[in-house]
Design a protein around this motif. Structure first.
Motif, PDB file in Angstrom:
ATOM      1  N   GLY A  51       0.720  -1.214   0.046  1.00  0.00           N
ATOM      2  CA  GLY A  51      -0.076  -0.030   0.088  1.00  0.00           C
ATOM      3  C   GLY A  51       0.838   1.290   0.079  1.00  0.00           C
ATOM      4  N   ILE A  52       2.098   1.290  -0.005  1.00  0.00           N
ATOM      5  CA  ILE A  52       3.086   2.387  -0.458  1.00  0.00           C
ATOM      6  C   ILE A  52       3.291   2.522  -1.830  1.00  0.00           C
ATOM      7  N   ALA A  53       3.278   3.932  -2.169  1.00  0.00           N
ATOM      8  CA  ALA A  53       3.150   4.377  -3.343  1.00  0.00           C
ATOM      9  C   ALA A  53       4.582   3.952  -4.030  1.00  0.00           C
ATOM     10  N   GLU A  54       4.282   3.518  -5.594  1.00  0.00           N
ATOM     11  CA  GLU A  54       5.328   2.739  -5.987  1.00  0.00           C
ATOM     12  C   GLU A  54       6.444   3.947  -6.184  1.00  0.00           C
ATOM     13  N   SER A  55       6.327   5.097  -6.267  1.00  0.00           N
ATOM     14  CA  SER A  55       7.487   6.038  -6.510  1.00  0.00           C
ATOM     15  C   SER A  55       8.133   6.007  -5.431  1.00  0.00           C
ATOM     16  N   SER A  56       7.618   5.849  -4.119  1.00  0.00           N
ATOM     17  CA  SER A  56       8.361   5.860  -2.884  1.00  0.00           C
ATOM     18  C   SER A  56       8.816   4.651  -2.445  1.00  0.00           C
ATOM     19  N   VAL A  57       8.248   3.478  -3.137  1.00  0.00           N
ATOM     20  CA  VAL A  57       9.108   2.057  -2.978  1.00  0.00           C
ATOM     21  C   VAL A  57      10.444   2.170  -3.791  1.00  0.00           C
ATOM     22  N   SER A  58      10.158   2.946  -4.792  1.00  0.00           N
ATOM     23  CA  SER A  58      11.359   2.895  -5.484  1.00  0.00           C
ATOM     24  C   SER A  58      12.556   3.722  -5.163  1.00  0.00           C
ATOM     25  N   ARG A  59      12.211   5.014  -4.580  1.00  0.00           N
ATOM     26  CA  ARG A  59      13.338   5.870  -3.764  1.00  0.00           C
ATOM     27  C   ARG A  59      13.849   5.079  -2.482  1.00  0.00           C
ATOM     28  N   ILE A  60      12.966   4.448  -1.688  1.00  0.00           N
ATOM     29  CA  ILE A  60      13.555   3.764  -0.676  1.00  0.00           C
ATOM     30  C   ILE A  60      14.475   2.413  -1.030  1.00  0.00           C
ATOM     31  N   LEU A  61      13.910   1.433  -2.016  1.00  0.00           N
ATOM     32  CA  LEU A  61      15.024   0.702  -2.509  1.00  0.00           C
ATOM     33  C   LEU A  61      16.213   1.107  -3.187  1.00  0.00           C
ATOM     34  N   ARG A  62      16.368   2.452  -3.948  1.00  0.00           N
ATOM     35  CA  ARG A  62      17.370   2.821  -4.473  1.00  0.00           C
ATOM     36  C   ARG A  62      18.289   3.423  -3.477  1.00  0.00           C
ATOM     37  N   GLY A  63      17.558   3.660  -2.086  1.00  0.00           N
ATOM     38  CA  GLY A  63      18.430   4.121  -1.151  1.00  0.00           C
ATOM     39  C   GLY A  63      18.481   5.640  -0.886  1.00  0.00           C
TER      40      GLY A  63
END
Length: 96
Positions: A51-63
């Protein structure tokens, strides 16, 4: 009876660093290991599950960003994680 967990030497969230100047950071490789173990290989799948925005997931996983507590808990619940194993203390000078 106390419900506190015993402190262990390999639990980085329990051991204070000298000087006390540190921040908490998500250990992305450990998170990715859990994500892949559940069969999620794309950010869209992670976003749907948590339920986390995909853009946020992307930024988190890229550090590039750190999850807030709500997002960290969503990762923990959906991927059967103990936050103490995926959040680590990092000296401020290293994190800057």
């Amino acid at each position: 009876m106390s419900k506190e967990l015993p402190s262990t030497s390999d639990n980085t969230c329990q051991n204070p660093l000298e000087g006390g100047d540190y921040v908490f950071r998500l250990d992305v490789p450990k998170l990715l290991e859990a994500v892949r173990a559940h069969g999620d290989t794309r950010n869209a799948a992670i976003a749907r599950r948590t339920g986390i925005a995909e853009s946020s997931v992307s930024r988190i996983l890229r550090g590039e960003a750190q999850p807030d507590l709500n997002s960290a808990m969503r990762f923990a619940e959906q991927y059967d994680l103990d936050l103490r194993t995926v959040i680590k203390r990092v000296p401020i000078e290293v994190a800057a």
